[in-house]
Design a protein around this motif. Sequence first.
Motif, short mmCIF file in Angstrom:
data_model
loop_
_atom_site.label_atom_id
_atom_site.label_comp_id
_atom_site.label_asym_id
_atom_site.label_seq_id
_atom_site.Cartn_x
_atom_site.Cartn_y
_atom_site.Cartn_z
N LEU A 135 -26.69 -0.63 -50.07
CA LEU A 135 -26.37 0.79 -50.13
C LEU A 135 -26.00 1.30 -48.74
CD1 LEU A 135 -29.46 1.87 -52.27
CD2 LEU A 135 -27.14 1.40 -53.10
N ASN A 136 -24.98 2.12 -48.70
CA ASN A 136 -24.57 2.76 -47.45
C ASN A 136 -24.07 4.17 -47.74
OD1 ASN A 136 -24.70 0.66 -45.21
ND2 ASN A 136 -23.66 -0.46 -46.85
N THR A 137 -24.24 5.04 -46.78
CA THR A 137 -23.71 6.39 -46.91
C THR A 137 -22.22 6.38 -46.61
OG1 THR A 137 -24.41 6.85 -44.63
CG2 THR A 137 -25.88 7.60 -46.39
N THR A 138 -21.53 7.34 -47.17
CA THR A 138 -20.09 7.48 -46.95
C THR A 138 -19.85 8.46 -45.80
OG1 THR A 138 -19.92 9.33 -48.48
CG2 THR A 138 -19.62 7.10 -49.41
N ASP A 139 -18.61 8.57 -45.39
CA ASP A 139 -18.26 9.55 -44.35
C ASP A 139 -18.65 10.95 -44.78
OD1 ASP A 139 -17.23 7.53 -42.76
OD2 ASP A 139 -15.14 7.89 -43.33
N LYS A 140 -18.50 11.24 -46.06
CA LYS A 140 -18.87 12.56 -46.60
C LYS A 140 -20.34 12.87 -46.33
CE LYS A 140 -18.79 15.14 -50.98
NZ LYS A 140 -18.41 15.06 -52.40
N LYS A 198 -31.22 6.58 -61.14
CA LYS A 198 -30.60 7.83 -61.57
C LYS A 198 -30.14 8.67 -60.38
CE LYS A 198 -33.31 10.83 -63.49
NZ LYS A 198 -34.17 11.62 -64.39
N ILE A 199 -30.97 8.74 -59.36
CA ILE A 199 -30.63 9.49 -58.15
C ILE A 199 -29.45 8.84 -57.44
CG2 ILE A 199 -31.47 10.11 -55.84
CD1 ILE A 199 -34.32 10.30 -57.26
N LEU A 200 -29.47 7.52 -57.32
CA LEU A 200 -28.37 6.81 -56.65
C LEU A 200 -27.05 6.98 -57.41
CD1 LEU A 200 -30.14 3.52 -55.52
CD2 LEU A 200 -29.59 5.53 -54.14
N LYS A 201 -27.12 6.96 -58.72
CA LYS A 201 -25.93 7.16 -59.55
C LYS A 201 -25.30 8.52 -59.25
CE LYS A 201 -23.28 6.39 -63.31
NZ LYS A 201 -21.95 6.74 -62.87
N LYS A 202 -26.15 9.54 -59.16
CA LYS A 202 -25.65 10.89 -58.86
C LYS A 202 -25.01 10.93 -57.47
CE LYS A 202 -27.05 15.71 -58.48
NZ LYS A 202 -28.14 16.66 -58.53
N PHE A 203 -25.67 10.33 -56.48
CA PHE A 203 -25.11 10.29 -55.13
C PHE A 203 -23.78 9.54 -55.10
CE2 PHE A 203 -29.45 10.73 -52.78
CZ PHE A 203 -29.31 12.10 -52.76
N GLU A 204 -23.71 8.47 -55.85
CA GLU A 204 -22.47 7.69 -55.89
C GLU A 204 -21.36 8.48 -56.58
OE1 GLU A 204 -21.30 3.06 -56.66
OE2 GLU A 204 -22.80 3.94 -57.98
N ASP A 205 -21.68 9.14 -57.68
CA ASP A 205 -20.69 9.91 -58.43
C ASP A 205 -20.07 11.04 -57.61
OD1 ASP A 205 -21.09 8.28 -60.63
OD2 ASP A 205 -22.29 9.75 -61.75
N VAL A 206 -20.85 11.64 -56.72
CA VAL A 206 -20.32 12.75 -55.91
C VAL A 206 -19.82 12.27 -54.55
CG1 VAL A 206 -21.61 14.56 -57.09
CG2 VAL A 206 -22.62 13.44 -55.11
N ARG A 256 -21.99 1.46 -53.08
CA ARG A 256 -22.74 0.22 -53.33
C ARG A 256 -21.78 -0.96 -53.16
NH1 ARG A 256 -26.91 1.47 -58.07
NH2 ARG A 256 -26.43 3.67 -58.37
N GLU A 257 -22.27 -1.98 -52.49
CA GLU A 257 -21.50 -3.20 -52.34
C GLU A 257 -22.41 -4.36 -52.73
OE1 GLU A 257 -19.57 -3.54 -48.47
OE2 GLU A 257 -19.84 -1.37 -48.25
N ILE A 258 -21.85 -5.36 -53.38
CA ILE A 258 -22.64 -6.53 -53.76
C ILE A 258 -23.12 -7.24 -52.50
CG2 ILE A 258 -22.57 -8.80 -54.86
CD1 ILE A 258 -20.68 -7.61 -56.94
N ASN A 259 -24.39 -7.58 -52.49
CA ASN A 259 -24.99 -8.29 -51.36
C ASN A 259 -24.54 -9.75 -51.41
OD1 ASN A 259 -26.70 -9.71 -49.62
ND2 ASN A 259 -28.40 -8.32 -49.97
N PRO A 260 -23.83 -10.23 -50.39
CA PRO A 260 -23.34 -11.61 -50.43
C PRO A 260 -24.47 -12.66 -50.45
CG PRO A 260 -22.70 -10.52 -48.36
CD PRO A 260 -23.42 -9.52 -49.20
N GLN A 261 -25.67 -12.28 -49.96
CA GLN A 261 -26.80 -13.22 -49.98
C GLN A 261 -27.51 -13.26 -51.34
OE1 GLN A 261 -26.47 -11.37 -46.88
NE2 GLN A 261 -25.50 -13.25 -46.17
N ASN A 262 -27.33 -12.20 -52.13
CA ASN A 262 -27.94 -12.14 -53.46
C ASN A 262 -27.03 -11.30 -54.34
OD1 ASN A 262 -29.44 -11.70 -55.76
ND2 ASN A 262 -31.35 -11.31 -54.66
N ARG A 263 -26.18 -11.95 -55.09
CA ARG A 263 -25.14 -11.27 -55.85
C ARG A 263 -25.70 -10.37 -56.96
NH1 ARG A 263 -20.45 -11.95 -54.36
NH2 ARG A 263 -19.38 -11.64 -56.32
N ARG A 264 -27.00 -10.45 -57.23
CA ARG A 264 -27.60 -9.56 -58.24
C ARG A 264 -28.06 -8.24 -57.62
NH1 ARG A 264 -32.32 -12.32 -60.78
NH2 ARG A 264 -32.52 -13.26 -58.74
N LYS A 265 -27.98 -8.12 -56.30
CA LYS A 265 -28.43 -6.91 -55.62
C LYS A 265 -27.25 -6.23 -54.93
CE LYS A 265 -33.24 -7.99 -54.75
NZ LYS A 265 -34.31 -7.87 -53.79
N TYR A 266 -27.41 -4.92 -54.76
CA TYR A 266 -26.41 -4.14 -54.05
C TYR A 266 -26.94 -3.71 -52.70
CZ TYR A 266 -23.68 -3.66 -58.34
OH TYR A 266 -22.93 -3.91 -59.44
#
Length: 150
Positions: free
Chosen positions: A98-103, A73-81, A86-96
């Motif tokens: 996470l990285n911060t944006t320039d903002k 829920k917290i990550l969804k809020k951070f992503e929405d604003v 989130r990027e799919i992990n190439p080593q495990n496509r079921r996991k994301y």
Amino acid sequence: MGDEIFQAINDNSPIIAWIHNISLNQQKYLKSKIKNYDFGHNVRYLMFIYDNPNCSQEDLVNMFCQSKGNIAKILKKFEDVGYIKREINPQNRRKYMLNTTDKANELIPEFRQISKDWDRAVGLTDEDEEFKNRLREIAINGMKLLEDSQ
């Protein structure tokens, strides 16, 4: 504030209570200094993602002992604003990953400085590196102990 507030912190208090008290007071301090951003104490998750590029939601769950649902829920809020991506992990496509944006990256130095100001104000210094490493080791041992007991 009267001395009665501080009487609960005494030599007979378990160390875990002291650590919990320190953590909560640091969160309250940080929250009071960044109230214009509407992060509350969730800023700690943003700072963790910043400090640990390509971390996973599971990493946050494990580090902060929060439920998967709460972290999601917290990550969804951070992503929405626009504070994380989130990027799919190439080593495990079921996991994301996470990285911060320039903002978010523009805000982190300010938040980091507030944390450093708190550290100094309560008496943590650069000379406390051994103490910090020992606490980190204890935290890791506690996580391993819990994992082994399940």
